[in-house]
Design an enzyme around this catalytic site. Structure first.
Site, PDB file in Angstrom:
ATOM      1  N   GLU A 187     -15.803 -19.781 -14.632  1.00  0.00           N
ATOM      2  CA  GLU A 187     -16.652 -18.941 -13.776  1.00  0.00           C
ATOM      3  C   GLU A 187     -18.000 -18.616 -14.411  1.00  0.00           C
ATOM      4  OE1 GLU A 187     -14.240 -15.580 -12.511  1.00  0.00           O
ATOM      5  OE2 GLU A 187     -13.438 -16.774 -10.871  1.00  0.00           O
TER       6      GLU A 187
ATOM      7  N   CYS B 189     -33.642 -16.924 -24.999  1.00  0.00           N
ATOM      8  CA  CYS B 189     -33.825 -17.256 -23.585  1.00  0.00           C
ATOM      9  C   CYS B 189     -35.309 -17.212 -23.218  1.00  0.00           C
ATOM     10  CB  CYS B 189     -33.003 -16.331 -22.700  1.00  0.00           C
ATOM     11  SG  CYS B 189     -31.236 -16.730 -22.746  1.00  0.00           S
TER      12      CYS B 189
ATOM     13  N   GLU C  87      -8.060 -21.228  -8.032  1.00  0.00           N
ATOM     14  CA  GLU C  87      -7.360 -19.952  -8.229  1.00  0.00           C
ATOM     15  C   GLU C  87      -7.265 -19.184  -6.915  1.00  0.00           C
ATOM     16  OE1 GLU C  87      -9.106 -17.320 -11.122  1.00  0.00           O
ATOM     17  OE2 GLU C  87      -9.628 -18.947 -12.478  1.00  0.00           O
TER      18      GLU C  87
HETATM   19  C1  GLA Z   1     -11.156 -15.009 -12.153  1.00  0.00           C
HETATM   20  C2  GLA Z   1     -10.927 -15.697 -13.486  1.00  0.00           C
HETATM   21  C3  GLA Z   1      -9.517 -15.585 -13.973  1.00  0.00           C
HETATM   22  C4  GLA Z   1      -8.919 -14.241 -13.666  1.00  0.00           C
HETATM   23  C5  GLA Z   1      -9.022 -13.971 -12.188  1.00  0.00           C
HETATM   24  C6  GLA Z   1      -8.373 -12.686 -11.780  1.00  0.00           C
HETATM   25  O1  GLA Z   1     -11.135 -15.846 -11.087  1.00  0.00           O
HETATM   26  O2  GLA Z   1     -11.324 -17.030 -13.493  1.00  0.00           O
HETATM   27  O3  GLA Z   1      -9.545 -15.808 -15.367  1.00  0.00           O
HETATM   28  O4  GLA Z   1      -9.603 -13.261 -14.374  1.00  0.00           O
HETATM   29  O5  GLA Z   1     -10.388 -13.901 -11.845  1.00  0.00           O
HETATM   30  O6  GLA Z   1      -8.534 -12.441 -10.395  1.00  0.00           O
HETATM   31 ZN    ZN Z   2     -30.114 -15.375 -24.229  1.00  0.00          ZN
END
Ligand code: GLA
Ligand code: ZN
Length: 673
Positions: free
Chosen positions: A150, A160, A307
């Site tokens: 993510e 930066c 996920e």
């Molecule tokens: C995100 C992260 C996971 C976890 C979920 C929980 O999507 O990628 O590691 O923390 O949230 O909802």
């Molecule tokens: Zn930075």
């Protein structure tokens, strides 16, 4: 590369055995196998364990985890663990931690915490990815790479700042061009040396949460940040490729997440994967739109549902349970919109730290005798029986909606005219109007050519505020050649640097739309006006009201009584060439949008279906075979008109065209005869 190569519906999710003693792993294998789980996503946050110090790597635990999963016939999605830096690294090299908008350099903690332009982070991130690829890249059951986790956020540190200047030089070649692009003579911001330029910052050039006086600078900083993190991804991807030329590589995206230009990212990704976490009150249409956007990133290719929670989140204000049957329905909703995998976060629930109340396939009760486990297991059985027939299907859409991250950023950095004007909300209003009629939508970027758009009867671009070079030309050609196009208020206002097109709104789209917008009024939330279509149907309107002059377009609706612009045009249509261009000069209530969409349905004869709110009918087509998905996202039963006769692949039963009863959270996948 497409997910079809997975050869089955991957069913599994994040698995973190390194957080548990070994006896638990063996138990997990037994329990998970009972649920027909066939995949585990591992090593997402293990950097601190894999590299306990600067000099030392230790893969023994990961070796054992991989061996165990392999013995138990699991497919593996192997993450690179670079989503959280180790504490020793932050201690020895504070530069790896981010500096926030307030100018505070962070200490160790959290995750998704690395400065993307830290040379140390980049070097060690690449090195870890290469060691993993070298060691595991040839394993048969490592079927996908999951880089970091993510990606998102911002850093405003000195590294930066330095790299931002390099980025600017590459994009503008001279300081004069930067000054011009950012209109810096405003408030005396003229720059004479590259080193005078800093990232937007609360201690410097700040307005609001992360904005600056010079919106052009803020927008460029977002572009730069998105590019910087993409470079982190590319660094790791390329190093993996040195050892493993075959396995697809992805990272998990987040739907309409603001920080990253996902259309640009998707070009570097073999597969799109994303994490779907709607809240208890997220509209079904919003989840559907998010799936469609993720499908749109690679021009309609199937994506991975990397996920979702089996039941409960922990990080939302109200983490309601998924009701019995709801997780199954949501899984199929994803599939109906283009997912080829069904994956969870996570397989075993944490016992400590911030996610301990996040739901999982195996809960704290540590048994297979839970509602959530049983629902997971029965979905597993069902997917196993379903086989491969759903894989690879494409969505046939005649309507497209433009989604564009530059517009997202620019519109929301604009000071005025109305603080309630939000990009994704505007896109969703239009999406939802088509969704209510079960009309398939493709989400597309702004930069398609007229030819690429020609497969659509209609392209809708809500709040196309920023019109980048070439866009107006392609849209005009698309319409001239027979396409149909809708834009709304706050469109055609600025160029790619956020400078207004002089000569009247909607700037480069003025001729195409056949209107000149002289002013826009902003309505506070307590104020609503009404508009009237030519057939006398009325609708509420609010937020923004454009004052429009016709320049060739005809009027479809006017403002009703009450304001100084009453009786003037608010919705117009310009017929040019073989197509038409509709301008909607206000935020319409749903009834107004429904009226507009129904008119379009009459014109174009699109496949559409009447269903109660939350019951969806969608299609995916594969090798000439159409699968019709019915998903009831609600806990209510209903009777609906079903469009085709065929076999439901889930129940094996015949379904005949005509009236059918749909149970709460019911799902069917009907193969048309
Ligand atoms: C995100 C992260 C996971 C976890 C979920 C929980 O999507 O990628 O590691 O923390 O949230 O909802
Ligand atoms: Zn930075």
């Amino acid at each position: 590369m497409e997910t079809k190569q997975f050869k089955r519906v991957l069913f599994g999710g994040d698995y973190n055995p390194e957080q548990w003693p070994k006896e638990v792993w063996y138990r997990d294998m037994q329990i998970l196998t009972k649920a027909d789980i066939n995949e585990a996503t591992i090593n997402v946050f293990s950097w601190a364990q894999l590299q306990p110090s600067e000099e030392r790597y230790n893969f023994s635990t990961l070796d054992e985890i991989i061996n165990l999963l392999t013995e138990n016939h699991f497919q593996i999605i192997l993450a690179t663990s670079t989503g959280a830096v180790p504490a020793w690294m932050a201690k020895r090299y504070p530069e790896v931690e981010r500096t926030d908008f307030q100018g505070r350099q962070h200490r160790f903690g959290g995750r998704h915490n690395a400065c993307p332009n830290s040379p140390i982070f980049r070097m060690y991130g690449r090195r870890l990815a290469s060691k993993l690829a070298e060691r595991y890249g040839q394993l048969e059951n490592v079927i996908c790479w999951h880089i970091s986790n993510e990606y998102g956020g911002q850093c405003y540190c000195d590294n930066c700042a330095k790299m931002f200047r390099v980025w600017l030089k590459r994009h503008y070649s001279s300081l004069d061009k930067v000054n011009e692009a950012w209109n810096t003579h405003f408030w005396g911001h003229t720059f004479y040396d590259w080193d005078e330029i800093f990232p937007p910052n609360e201690l410097g050039d700040a307005i609001g949460v992360d904005n600056s006086t010079i919106a052009g600078l803020s927008i460029d900083y977002r572009r730069f940040m998105s590019d910087s993190m993409l470079q982190n991804y590319v660094d790791e991807r390329d190093t993996i490729r040195e050892f493993d030329s075959k396995t697809p590589i992805t990272t998990n995206l987040m739907g309409t997440f603001k920080d990253l230009d996902y259309f640009k990212w998707a070009k570097e990704m073999d597969l799109v994967s994303w994490d779907n976490y709607p809240a208890y009150n997220t509209p079904y249409s919003f989840t559907a739109m998010s799936h469609d956007l993720m499908r749109g990133l690679k021009n309609g290719a199937p994506f991975m549902l990397m996920e979702q929670t089996p039941s409960q989140q922990n990080w939302q204000p109200f983490n309601s349970l998924k009701r019995p049957g709801q997780m199954r329905a949501m899984s199929y909703q994803a599939m109906a919109h283009g997912a080829d995998t069904i994956q969870y976060f996570q397989l075993r629930q944490s016992r400590g730290a911030t996610e301990k109340f996040h739901g999982a396939v195996i809960s704290h009760a540590d048994t297979d005798n839970t509602r959530v486990f049983k629902e997971t297991a029965s979905l597993g059985k069902e997917l196993e029986a379903l086989g491969t027939e759903t894989l690879g299907g494409r969505t046939p859409a005649k309507v497209a909606i433009i989604f564009d991250w530059d517009n997202y950023w620019a519109l929301e950095y604009a000071s005025g005219p109305n603080v309630l004007l939000k990009y994704v909300d505007q896109i969703h209003r239009y999406y939802a109007a088509f969704y209510r009629q079960n009309i398939a939508i493709d989400m597309i970027p702004t930069n398609l050519s007229a030819k690429q758009m020609s497969k659509y009867d209609l392209v809708v671009a809500p709040v196309l505020y920023m019109v980048k070079p070439g866009v107006a030309e392609q849209l005009t050609k698309y319409v001239n050649d027979g396409g149909n196009f809708i834009i709304t208020f706050m469109s055609g206002i600025v160029d790619e640097h956020d400078n207004v097109y002089i000569g009247g709104y909607p700037g480069p789209l003025r001729k195409l739309m056949g209107v000149w917008v002289e002013e826009f009024d902003a309505l506070p939330p307590e104020k609503n006006y009404q508009i009237k279509f030519n057939d006398q149907t009325t609708s509420r309107c609010n937020l923004i009201c454009d004052i429009i002059h016709l320049e060739g377009a005809e009027t479809l609706a006017t403002y009703d009584k009450g304001e100084f612009y009453q009786n003037t045009p608010v919705i117009t249509q310009n017929n040019i060439g073989a197509g038409s261009a509709i301008y909607v000069g206000t935020q319409l209530g749903d009834e107004g949008l429904d009226h507009l969409v129904k008119d379009l349905i009459n014109r174009f004869d699109w496949e559409h279906y009447k269903t109660p709110t939350g019951i969806e009918i969608t299609r995916r087509v594969n090798d000439g075979q159409t699968l019709y998905y019915l998903v009831n996202n609600t806990d209510e039963t209903a009777t609906i008109e079903w469009p085709v006769s065929g076999v439901d692949l889930l129940s094996g039963q015949e379904v005949a065209e005509g009236k059918i009863r749909v149970a709460a959270f019911d799902v069917k996948i009907v193969k048309k005869r």
